[in-house]
Design an enzyme around this catalytic site. Sequence first.
Site, PDB file in Angstrom:
ATOM      1  N   GLU A  45      30.391 -26.422  11.213  1.00  0.00           N
ATOM      2  CA  GLU A  45      29.676 -27.698  11.142  1.00  0.00           C
ATOM      3  C   GLU A  45      29.342 -28.223  12.533  1.00  0.00           C
ATOM      4  OE1 GLU A  45      28.385 -29.343   8.624  1.00  0.00           O
ATOM      5  OE2 GLU A  45      29.051 -27.809   7.216  1.00  0.00           O
ATOM      6  N   TYR A 130      29.085 -37.691   8.522  1.00  0.00           N
ATOM      7  CA  TYR A 130      28.490 -36.511   7.897  1.00  0.00           C
ATOM      8  C   TYR A 130      29.437 -35.313   7.979  1.00  0.00           C
ATOM      9  CZ  TYR A 130      26.013 -32.197   7.338  1.00  0.00           C
ATOM     10  OH  TYR A 130      25.689 -30.941   6.931  1.00  0.00           O
ATOM     11  N   ASP A 148      21.925 -35.328   4.597  1.00  0.00           N
ATOM     12  CA  ASP A 148      21.431 -34.941   5.917  1.00  0.00           C
ATOM     13  C   ASP A 148      19.902 -34.929   5.868  1.00  0.00           C
ATOM     14  OD1 ASP A 148      20.805 -32.639   4.513  1.00  0.00           O
ATOM     15  OD2 ASP A 148      21.777 -31.264   5.915  1.00  0.00           O
TER      16      ASP A 148
END
Length: 305
Positions: A45, A130, A148
């Site tokens: 990520e 996020y 996103d």
Amino acid sequence: MSEAAPLDEDELPALRERLLEWYDEHHREFPWRETTDPYPILVSEVMSQQTQLDRVLEPWRAFLERWPTVEALATADRADVVGFWTDHRLGYNNRARYLHEAARQVTEEFGGEFPRDPATLEELMGVGPYTANAVASFAFNDGDAVVDTNVKRVLYRAFDVPDDDAAFETAADRLMPEGKSRSWNNAIMELGGIACEQTPACEAADCPWRDRCSAYASGDFTAPDVPTQPSFEGSRRQARGRIIRALQSDGPLALDELGPKVRVDYAPDGETGREWLRGLLGDLRDDGLVELDHERREPVARLRR
């Protein structure tokens, strides 16, 4: 953007099922999708922030080969971690520093166990809402709906969700099936990543929501990150969209009734006439979106149900 077509509660189960089935068949295979270990998921990520996933694969593997566990990263020299980041052109060296510090926090403040919920994951250095939600979803199946850029584009185009963060979050939460944040978030992000990119690939990627998509029906594929209409490989995509929109609004139509709704210069025997229209309808039939009734003297097109 076309007139809003709000999501009905009754259609949510079918939309969910179709997207999850599409993901099972069409998703790209990445190793971080094959694990529930939060450490390699966090590394992926952080590396993929503003970086295409294909470019992340090699440095991700090299990083985990060098520092295979969160404990190994926590005890590494920070300069080595930053140097790795620089050598692999992963951008923004602060991400390397934050990742190193987050590993230290996990080992020293959380007893070597990653937090499982988004709120606690946000306590880790450099982990924003996020990333925290993504790790909670993909490692522990315990996240909220991810929103996103890709997901916003899908929601804006398919369901006319306005360009507003709160509206996107509300729509994303409604769509996500309960208890399936891992599979769902992967699926809707992948839809935005390969079918609903800035220049969409609706047919090529076999988008499962084409028959429900406002952009596909109208031919307007602008989005929050696509302020001007993207260029296509010709006009056939827009013509197919107009066919879907006409059949949605007017019901079954004979060819010569449908043609003028697709092109103002439709001429039955002309270059953009019946044969041209039959070709478009054939493409849509092959995609499972329309049916052609040949029982009458002139074929009648209708949406497939």
